[in-house]
Scaffold this active site. Structure first.
Site, mmCIF file in Angstrom:
data_model
loop_
_atom_site.group_PDB
_atom_site.id
_atom_site.type_symbol
_atom_site.label_atom_id
_atom_site.label_comp_id
_atom_site.label_asym_id
_atom_site.label_seq_id
_atom_site.Cartn_x
_atom_site.Cartn_y
_atom_site.Cartn_z
ATOM 1 N N ALA A 1 0.875 -1.167 0.000
ATOM 2 C CA ALA A 1 0.000 0.000 0.000
ATOM 3 C C ALA A 1 0.913 1.217 0.000
ATOM 4 C CB ALA A 1 -0.922 -0.015 1.212
ATOM 5 N N CYS A 2 1.626 1.380 -1.095
ATOM 6 C CA CYS A 2 2.754 2.299 -1.150
ATOM 7 C C CYS A 2 2.358 3.709 -1.557
ATOM 8 C CB CYS A 2 3.789 1.776 -2.146
ATOM 9 S SG CYS A 2 4.226 0.060 -1.889
#
Length: 358
Positions: A30-31
């Site tokens: 979940a960058c």
């Protein structure tokens, strides 16, 4: 006193998969990502600096554990700074060919000498087999005095760059890109086959005649400090793509940082779908007349993909590179005839259209 961050061994991870609830297939990110570019393509060091500033501002998109100096990693992709590399290699007496006629590979190597030497030899052998020219190596200068987590420092690789010139069978940059892709994949497969004690420490963040990636198991604020090249005014680019990793039920590793070399995360699902096509239809792709000349590149990708842990080695990154290097027309012609599910073919088309922008 801060408790040290636990980083499990490969044996411990395997035990968790056998006996626990952990599964590498469930790993995901979940960058935070950012991008800056000059609209007219003018290269400047300011673009690199602005990219690093965006990365610092993405700090809230990263993860930090009990050890405040250990995050999930960060990185930056820029265009190859030709003038800078030309000057650096000239210090070794090496004259680089014109831009577009050589490629640069950023290589993570094991610290252990015998394993590192074996990796270097395998990579150089792959260059020769593919008929390209080994120009030389460069040690990437890093800040060893920078505060760093002991856990990260223990896993820190030796970082070097390999410079590869085009062979007589290569005329245009796209052809060189495909050669570099095959070199990268065949060398990786050969190294994994050696079953070295430290072969998992070998990784190639990037190998291209157009772009280069500087990344590491670093905090967002550390990338520009750790890599001294990025502070040099001669390092110029017309674009900078930055990535701050936030892993979800994923163990932090140097290779998993900055996975996207030519994509944003919204397309990962489509790219992963194409994996089933590349692996499941590999023989059909190679046998099909429309894809015969692409077969060498496809097989180089598939051989490595089949030996990889899908999530822990950034499988989507390998798949998108395979698609881009082989080319939409070559893969598409075979896929159109061999895939009964046209939704899968449509996913391939959409993924490749997204990845084909230079």
């Amino acid at each position: 006193m801060t408790a040290p961050t636990y980083v499990p061994t490969d044996e411990a991870i395997a035990a968790l998969e056998r006996e626990g609830l952990y599964s590498a297939a469930n790993e995901h990110d979940a960058c935070g990502v950012g991008f800056v570019a000059h609209i007219k393509g003018h290269k400047a060091h300011d673009i690199v600096s602005q990219g690093l500033k965006i990365l610092e501002n993405l700090d809230h998109r990263g993860a930090v554990g009990a050890d405040k100096l250990m995050g999930d990693g960060a990185g930056i992709l820029i265009q190859i700074p030709d003038e800078f590399y030309r000057a650096e290699m000239s210090l070794q007496g090496i004259d680089l060919p014109p831009p577009g006629e050589y490629g640069v590979g950023m290589i993570f190597l094991p610290k252990e000498h015998a394993s590192r030497l074996a990796c270097v030899q395998a990579l150089e052998r792959a260059v020769r087999v593919e008929g390209q020219v080994l120009l030389g190596w460069r040690d990437v200068p890093v800040d060893r005095e920078m505060p760093m987590s002991p856990t990260v420092r223990a896993k820190e690789p030796v970082i070097r760059q390999i410079f590869i010139g085009r062979g007589t069978d290569v005329i245009v940059p796209d052809a060189l890109e495909r050669k570099l892709y095959v070199i990268r994949k065949t060398a990786s497969s050969a190294i994994q086959a050696l079953k070295l004690t430290h072969n998992r420490e070998y990784y190639v963040p990037s190998m291209s005649c157009r772009t280069i990636i500087y990344k590491g198991l670093l905090l967002a604020t550390q990338v520009g400090t750790y890599y001294k090249d990025l502070a040099d005014e001669r390092v110029v680019s017309a674009l900078a793509l930055v990535h701050q990793r936030f892993s979800t039920n994923t163990f932090p590793e140097w290779p998993l940082v900055h996975q996207g070399q030519r994509r944003d995360h919204a397309r990962v699902g489509q790219i992963q779908v194409v994996l089933a096509h590349l692996v499941g239809q590999q023989q059909a792709l190679v046998d099909d007349g429309a894809a015969a000349h692409a077969g060498h590149v496809i097989l180089a990708a598939v051989r490595e993909l089949q030996g990889l842990d899908r999530a822990r080695r950034g499988l989507a990154d390998h798949v998108e590179l395979a698609l881009q290097r082989v080319g939409h027309d070559h893969v598409g012609a075979a896929a159109d005839e061999n895939l009964a599910d046209h939704r899968l073919f449509g996913a391939h088309r959409r993924a490749h259209r997204h990845l084909a922008v230079d």
